[in-house]
Design a protein around this motif. Sequence first.
Motif, PDB file in Angstrom:
ATOM      1  N   LEU A 132       0.831  -1.201   0.000  1.00  0.00           N
ATOM      2  CA  LEU A 132       0.000   0.000   0.000  1.00  0.00           C
ATOM      3  C   LEU A 132       0.870   1.257   0.000  1.00  0.00           C
ATOM      4  N   ILE A 159       0.988   4.287  -2.890  1.00  0.00           N
ATOM      5  CA  ILE A 159       0.773   5.728  -2.702  1.00  0.00           C
ATOM      6  C   ILE A 159       1.997   6.524  -3.137  1.00  0.00           C
ATOM      7  N   HIS A 172       1.954   7.341  -6.692  1.00  0.00           N
ATOM      8  CA  HIS A 172       1.062   8.466  -6.963  1.00  0.00           C
ATOM      9  C   HIS A 172       1.648   9.786  -6.475  1.00  0.00           C
ATOM     10  N   VAL A 203      -2.874  11.021   2.584  1.00  0.00           N
ATOM     11  CA  VAL A 203      -3.848  10.449   1.647  1.00  0.00           C
ATOM     12  C   VAL A 203      -5.257  10.686   2.177  1.00  0.00           C
ATOM     13  N   ALA A 223      -7.782   6.252  -0.635  1.00  0.00           N
ATOM     14  CA  ALA A 223      -7.118   5.272  -1.496  1.00  0.00           C
ATOM     15  C   ALA A 223      -8.092   4.126  -1.685  1.00  0.00           C
ATOM     16  N   ILE A 241      -5.026   1.004  -8.035  1.00  0.00           N
ATOM     17  CA  ILE A 241      -5.264   1.721  -6.792  1.00  0.00           C
ATOM     18  C   ILE A 241      -5.333   3.196  -7.133  1.00  0.00           C
ATOM     19  N   SER A 242      -6.466   3.811  -6.838  1.00  0.00           N
ATOM     20  CA  SER A 242      -6.638   5.249  -7.021  1.00  0.00           C
ATOM     21  C   SER A 242      -6.315   5.925  -5.701  1.00  0.00           C
ATOM     22  N   VAL A 243      -5.515   6.982  -5.776  1.00  0.00           N
ATOM     23  CA  VAL A 243      -5.105   7.720  -4.575  1.00  0.00           C
ATOM     24  C   VAL A 243      -5.480   9.176  -4.763  1.00  0.00           C
ATOM     25  N   SER A 249      -5.470  12.973  -2.848  1.00  0.00           N
ATOM     26  CA  SER A 249      -4.877  13.727  -1.759  1.00  0.00           C
ATOM     27  C   SER A 249      -4.959  15.209  -2.088  1.00  0.00           C
ATOM     28  N   THR A 253      -2.603  12.695  -8.716  1.00  0.00           N
ATOM     29  CA  THR A 253      -3.502  11.608  -8.369  1.00  0.00           C
ATOM     30  C   THR A 253      -4.106  10.970  -9.618  1.00  0.00           C
ATOM     31  N   LYS A 282      -4.126   7.328 -12.060  1.00  0.00           N
ATOM     32  CA  LYS A 282      -3.855   5.905 -11.941  1.00  0.00           C
ATOM     33  C   LYS A 282      -2.492   5.621 -12.537  1.00  0.00           C
TER      34      LYS A 282
END
Length: 169
Positions: A119, A123, A126, A134, A137, A145-147, A149, A156, A158
Amino acid sequence: MLPPYLIIAAKSTAIYLFIITAIRIFGKKELSQLSVIDFVFILLISNSVQNAMVGDNTTLQGGFAAACGLFISNYVLKLILRTSPLFSKIVQGEKILLIHDGIILREGLRKSMFSIDELKSAIREHGVDKIEDVDLAILEVDGNISVLSKNYSHRTVKARKKPQLSHNP
């Protein structure tokens, strides 16, 4: 009695559906997220099911029959996934929330089978340094995984999967 090439296509379809079901049950990572262990596993699985699909038939026609069975199965499955939200949810699952307002959601991590190190790596891909930065997430159904912030909103996007062309009109 069915023609031998139709039998090969049917066996290939059965193996295809079995592999999809097994991957759905045992893990959800996409190819872009495979570790070395996952990659070797996929290679070995493909080798182990080859004989189940084509048997002793190593002819070019047998290979074409197996490939046709797989292409047709893939096309039909994707068509059903697009037209049936319930079937799509069963086969592909739902998005999983991993971080909310800088807090790791352990239940989401457990469901996704991600470690904290994986994880953190996601991040960082990103452009976010710390989990505390974050806002959100999410493990998407496609394995990305889309993040999101506030501090790093310009980064941010993909980052785990190459973009694919859409075939939808």
